[in-house]
Design a protein around this motif. Structure first.
Motif, PDB file in Angstrom:
ATOM      1  N   GLY A  51      39.968  37.303  21.854  1.00 11.03           N
ATOM      2  CA  GLY A  51      40.448  38.212  20.627  1.00 11.03           C
ATOM      3  C   GLY A  51      39.582  38.979  19.834  1.00 11.03           C
ATOM      4  O   GLY A  51      38.352  39.038  20.456  1.00 11.03           O
ATOM      5  N   VAL A  52      40.092  39.240  18.832  1.00  5.87           N
ATOM      6  CA  VAL A  52      39.245  40.353  17.919  1.00  5.87           C
ATOM      7  C   VAL A  52      38.042  39.518  16.902  1.00  5.87           C
ATOM      8  O   VAL A  52      38.675  39.097  15.900  1.00  5.87           O
ATOM      9  N   SER A  53      37.119  39.137  17.546  1.00  9.17           N
ATOM     10  CA  SER A  53      36.001  38.361  16.893  1.00  9.17           C
ATOM     11  C   SER A  53      35.319  39.407  16.022  1.00  9.17           C
ATOM     12  O   SER A  53      35.384  40.467  16.141  1.00  9.17           O
ATOM     13  N   GLN A  55      32.170  39.964  16.440  1.00  8.99           N
ATOM     14  CA  GLN A  55      31.209  40.783  17.525  1.00  8.99           C
ATOM     15  C   GLN A  55      32.218  41.906  17.960  1.00  8.99           C
ATOM     16  O   GLN A  55      31.744  43.418  18.032  1.00  8.99           O
ATOM     17  N   VAL A  56      33.513  41.850  18.304  1.00 11.62           N
ATOM     18  CA  VAL A  56      34.563  42.789  19.017  1.00 11.62           C
ATOM     19  C   VAL A  56      34.643  43.815  17.685  1.00 11.62           C
ATOM     20  O   VAL A  56      34.522  44.933  18.079  1.00 11.62           O
ATOM     21  N   GLN A  57      34.780  43.361  16.577  1.00 11.48           N
ATOM     22  CA  GLN A  57      34.835  44.334  15.407  1.00 11.48           C
ATOM     23  C   GLN A  57      33.803  44.942  15.132  1.00 11.48           C
ATOM     24  O   GLN A  57      33.800  46.422  14.915  1.00 11.48           O
ATOM     25  N   GLN A  58      32.345  44.453  15.157  1.00  8.77           N
ATOM     26  CA  GLN A  58      31.231  45.291  15.169  1.00  8.77           C
ATOM     27  C   GLN A  58      31.133  46.419  16.208  1.00  8.77           C
ATOM     28  O   GLN A  58      30.647  47.489  15.919  1.00  8.77           O
ATOM     29  N   VAL A  59      31.382  46.107  17.464  1.00  6.97           N
ATOM     30  CA  VAL A  59      31.350  47.036  18.471  1.00  6.97           C
ATOM     31  C   VAL A  59      32.284  48.216  18.155  1.00  6.97           C
ATOM     32  O   VAL A  59      31.972  49.305  18.175  1.00  6.97           O
ATOM     33  N   ALA A  60      33.468  47.965  17.638  1.00  8.65           N
ATOM     34  CA  ALA A  60      34.483  48.940  17.393  1.00  8.65           C
ATOM     35  C   ALA A  60      34.115  50.018  16.299  1.00  8.65           C
ATOM     36  O   ALA A  60      33.995  50.886  16.239  1.00  8.65           O
ATOM     37  N   ASN A  61      33.377  49.268  15.303  1.00  8.01           N
ATOM     38  CA  ASN A  61      32.991  50.004  14.049  1.00  8.01           C
ATOM     39  C   ASN A  61      31.816  51.117  14.567  1.00  8.01           C
ATOM     40  O   ASN A  61      31.784  52.001  14.149  1.00  8.01           O
ATOM     41  N   ASN A  62      30.953  50.237  15.228  1.00 10.95           N
ATOM     42  CA  ASN A  62      29.763  51.108  15.578  1.00 10.95           C
ATOM     43  C   ASN A  62      30.182  52.402  16.564  1.00 10.95           C
ATOM     44  O   ASN A  62      29.819  53.429  16.678  1.00 10.95           O
ATOM     45  N   LEU A  63      31.168  52.268  17.417  1.00 11.33           N
ATOM     46  CA  LEU A  63      32.016  53.330  18.165  1.00 11.33           C
ATOM     47  C   LEU A  63      32.455  54.525  17.361  1.00 11.33           C
ATOM     48  O   LEU A  63      32.548  55.617  17.870  1.00 11.33           O
ATOM     49  N   SER A  73      46.223  45.465  18.080  1.00  4.95           N
ATOM     50  CA  SER A  73      47.604  44.870  17.637  1.00  4.95           C
ATOM     51  C   SER A  73      47.493  43.743  16.854  1.00  4.95           C
ATOM     52  O   SER A  73      48.410  43.544  16.087  1.00  4.95           O
ATOM     53  N   LYS A  74      46.484  42.672  17.311  1.00  9.68           N
ATOM     54  CA  LYS A  74      46.134  41.467  16.510  1.00  9.68           C
ATOM     55  C   LYS A  74      44.801  41.365  16.180  1.00  9.68           C
ATOM     56  O   LYS A  74      43.948  41.218  16.992  1.00  9.68           O
ATOM     57  N   PRO A  75      44.622  41.545  14.810  1.00  5.38           N
ATOM     58  CA  PRO A  75      42.984  41.712  14.338  1.00  5.38           C
ATOM     59  C   PRO A  75      42.429  40.555  14.209  1.00  5.38           C
ATOM     60  O   PRO A  75      41.733  40.130  13.303  1.00  5.38           O
TER      61      PRO A  75
END
Length: 130
Positions: A51-53, A55-63, A73-75
């Protein structure tokens, strides 16, 4: 004199039409390849994390700094078998101006979240099941 006019006309066609087309085509090709690679890597990371851990949120923010907008859809972390839809938007500068790419992926989570953070297949966890 006509050879000189022909050469000037050919050079003008090359510089005015052919070169910008090839440059635009090359930039689009490179950007689209990078975009598809990024979407595949985000989907794989999401599947591995369950899911959106953080680490995943950090990668999305860096992008975001690179022109990507990634939404889920499910954060949060989800249960085994649940589906998360990932929406991607990407803007980049091309010869013709700003170009925009958009797509979405669906990821089915195949990682079980275990209380205590342990791996469910370790011998310590299997003792209680057997």
């Amino acid at each position: 004199m006509s050879n000189l006019k022909g050469a000037i006309l050919a050079m003008a066609l090359w510089v005015g039409v052919v070169f910008p087309f090839l440059l635009s085509f090359g930039i689009d090709s490179l950007q689209q390849r990078a975009y598809l690679s990024t979407t595949e890597k985000i989907a794989e990371l999401l599947k591995q994390e369950g899911g959106v851990s953080e680490q995943v949120q950090q990668v999305a923010n860096n992008l975001k700094g690179k022109g990507y907008i990634v939404t889920f859809s499910k954060p949060s972390l989800v249960q085994f078998g649940e589906e998360i839809v990932i929406n991607y938007q990407y803007e980049y500068q091309n010869v013709r101006g700003k170009q925009k790419l958009a797509t979405q992926n669906k990821v089915v989570i195949d990682k079980r979240i275990v209380a205590g953070g342990g791996n469910p297949t370790t011998p310590r966890n299997l003792k209680h099941i057997l």
